[in-house]
Scaffold this motif. Structure first.
Motif, mmCIF file in Angstrom:
data_model
loop_
_atom_site.group_PDB
_atom_site.id
_atom_site.type_symbol
_atom_site.label_atom_id
_atom_site.label_comp_id
_atom_site.label_asym_id
_atom_site.label_seq_id
_atom_site.Cartn_x
_atom_site.Cartn_y
_atom_site.Cartn_z
ATOM 1 N N ARG A 1 7.679 -112.237 -68.658
ATOM 2 C CA ARG A 1 7.964 -111.494 -67.434
ATOM 3 C C ARG A 1 7.054 -111.940 -66.295
ATOM 4 N N THR A 2 5.895 -112.434 -66.635
ATOM 5 C CA THR A 2 4.923 -112.890 -65.647
ATOM 6 C C THR A 2 5.550 -113.818 -64.610
ATOM 7 N N LEU A 3 6.346 -114.768 -65.057
ATOM 8 C CA LEU A 3 6.840 -115.800 -64.158
ATOM 9 C C LEU A 3 7.826 -115.254 -63.132
ATOM 10 N N LEU A 4 8.653 -114.309 -63.532
ATOM 11 C CA LEU A 4 9.575 -113.699 -62.575
ATOM 12 C C LEU A 4 8.814 -112.862 -61.556
ATOM 13 N N LEU A 5 7.822 -112.115 -62.025
ATOM 14 C CA LEU A 5 7.015 -111.315 -61.111
ATOM 15 C C LEU A 5 6.187 -112.204 -60.189
ATOM 16 N N MET A 6 5.721 -113.324 -60.723
ATOM 17 C CA MET A 6 4.943 -114.256 -59.914
ATOM 18 C C MET A 6 5.808 -114.855 -58.805
ATOM 19 N N ALA A 7 7.048 -115.215 -59.135
ATOM 20 C CA ALA A 7 7.953 -115.758 -58.120
ATOM 21 C C ALA A 7 8.212 -114.720 -57.033
ATOM 22 N N ASP A 8 8.400 -113.470 -57.443
ATOM 23 C CA ASP A 8 8.601 -112.396 -56.462
ATOM 24 C C ASP A 8 7.371 -112.249 -55.566
ATOM 25 N N ALA A 9 6.181 -112.356 -56.180
ATOM 26 C CA ALA A 9 4.944 -112.237 -55.407
ATOM 27 C C ALA A 9 4.808 -113.384 -54.412
ATOM 28 N N PHE A 10 5.154 -114.591 -54.844
ATOM 29 C CA PHE A 10 5.092 -115.734 -53.940
ATOM 30 C C PHE A 10 6.049 -115.570 -52.763
ATOM 31 N N GLU A 11 7.183 -114.960 -53.009
ATOM 32 C CA GLU A 11 8.145 -114.759 -51.923
ATOM 33 C C GLU A 11 7.557 -113.895 -50.810
ATOM 34 N N THR A 12 6.679 -112.973 -51.166
ATOM 35 C CA THR A 12 6.091 -112.094 -50.147
ATOM 36 C C THR A 12 5.115 -112.835 -49.238
ATOM 37 N N VAL A 13 4.631 -113.992 -49.694
ATOM 38 C CA VAL A 13 3.706 -114.786 -48.866
ATOM 39 C C VAL A 13 4.275 -116.175 -48.623
ATOM 40 N N ARG A 14 5.587 -116.245 -48.567
ATOM 41 C CA ARG A 14 6.250 -117.538 -48.416
ATOM 42 C C ARG A 14 5.770 -118.271 -47.169
ATOM 43 N N VAL B 1 9.117 -121.734 -60.355
ATOM 44 C CA VAL B 1 8.400 -120.725 -61.138
ATOM 45 C C VAL B 1 9.394 -119.771 -61.782
ATOM 46 N N ARG B 2 10.383 -119.341 -61.010
ATOM 47 C CA ARG B 2 11.399 -118.438 -61.561
ATOM 48 C C ARG B 2 12.205 -119.127 -62.659
ATOM 49 N N ARG B 3 12.577 -120.375 -62.441
ATOM 50 C CA ARG B 3 13.362 -121.099 -63.441
ATOM 51 C C ARG B 3 12.554 -121.353 -64.712
ATOM 52 N N PHE B 4 11.240 -121.594 -64.546
ATOM 53 C CA PHE B 4 10.393 -121.818 -65.718
ATOM 54 C C PHE B 4 10.319 -120.554 -66.577
#
Length: 277
Positions: A226-239, A258-261
């Motif tokens: 689940r980490t990777l999906l949450l990480m991708a979401d977090a990165f989107e907030t600081v895109r 990151v999301r695909r991984f």
């Protein structure tokens, strides 16, 4: 002018953590690693889940007060400080990022732990420590940056005292690689300082060759992915911050991969405990 004469693989890893890794910390927190969730219904925050994975590492280490522990790939030292507080040990952390070493030492001093947690520049494949000089060691998501895991495990065995415990958390290849998975993995390797994704079979062989016994390898992918999906979401907030640092196309690619991984079956994660014979 100082000329960097360190091995070529150092630069790729440093670029990750000294570059966008700083943005990563701003949205993810001080634990620069995966989180652990008990099951799909577990709605723990990232902070709780990442601390829980650190606590799993601490539990596997089973270090006693006053013992000396090697932290291989220490980052900015947040897990090491938690280990010191929990177990009362002395930690020596190593990194190939001078910025990380500086930050880790400053943070340890600010926390009043400068006498129990120290950090230095060193290569895990050529450790600058005497034989049998540590009681325990861990490698917390650092092994996938190592060109030769077997060499790191052998070097760690050299500096561990007989009976010393090793704990490893590593991102690995879980399934045979498909064409789609290869695209994702090639991108991860090219952009995030990753040389190879190991496998459980390779770990078993390398640990045995290095002289470890009582080896236990747990596949905990389902608890951490689940980490990777949450990480991708977090990165989107600081895109936009990422775009300023690496360019808009690279920022979007980072978030996408990151999301695909996190969704390909090849992406795995293991928790390893072993004892130096």
């Amino acid at each position: 002018m100082t000329i960097d004469q360190s091995p070529a693989h150092h630069a790729g890893v440093r670029n990750v953590y000294d570059g966008f890794g700083r943005v990563y910390r701003s949205v993810w927190g001080p634990n620069i690693h995966y989180g652990y969730w008990e099951d799909d219904a577990d709605d723990s925050s990232v902070e709780v889940a990442t601390d829980r994975l650190t606590d799993l590492m601490i539990s596997g280490l089973a270090a006693q007060p006053g013992q000396r522990v090697l932290d291989i790939g220490c980052g900015i030292g947040h897990p090491a400080r938690r280990l010191v507080r929990t177990a009362g040990v002395h930690v020596v952390g190593i990194s190939i990022s001078h910025l990380q070493v500086q930050q880790a030492n400053e943070d340890a001093a600010a926390a009043g732990l400068g006498d129990k947690a120290t950090f230095q520049f060193a290569d895990a494949m050529d450790l600058p420590f005497p034989d049998a000089s540590f009681d325990a060691a861990w490698a917390f998501e650092s092994m996938w940056h190592m060109p030769d895991r077997g060499r790191v495990l052998a070097e760690t065995a050299r500096v561990l005292r007989p009976g010393g415990r090793l704990v490893v958390a590593d991102v690995v290849q879980r399934e045979p690689i498909t064409p789609d998975g290869q695209v994702v993995i090639d991108h991860i390797k090219a952009n995030y300082g990753v040389t190879t994704l190991g496998t459980i079979d390779e770990y078993e062989k390398n640990l045995a060759a290095a002289g470890y016994v009582d080896v236990e390898i747990r596949d905990i992918t389902d608890n951490v992915i689940r980490t990777l999906l949450l990480m991708a979401d977090a990165f989107e907030t600081v895109r936009d911050k990422l775009a300023d640092l690496v360019g808009g196309e690279q920022a979007d690619s980072l978030i996408d991969f990151v999301r695909r991984f996190g969704s390909i079956p090849e992406s795995g994660y293991i928790y390893v405990t072993a004892v130096r014979a």
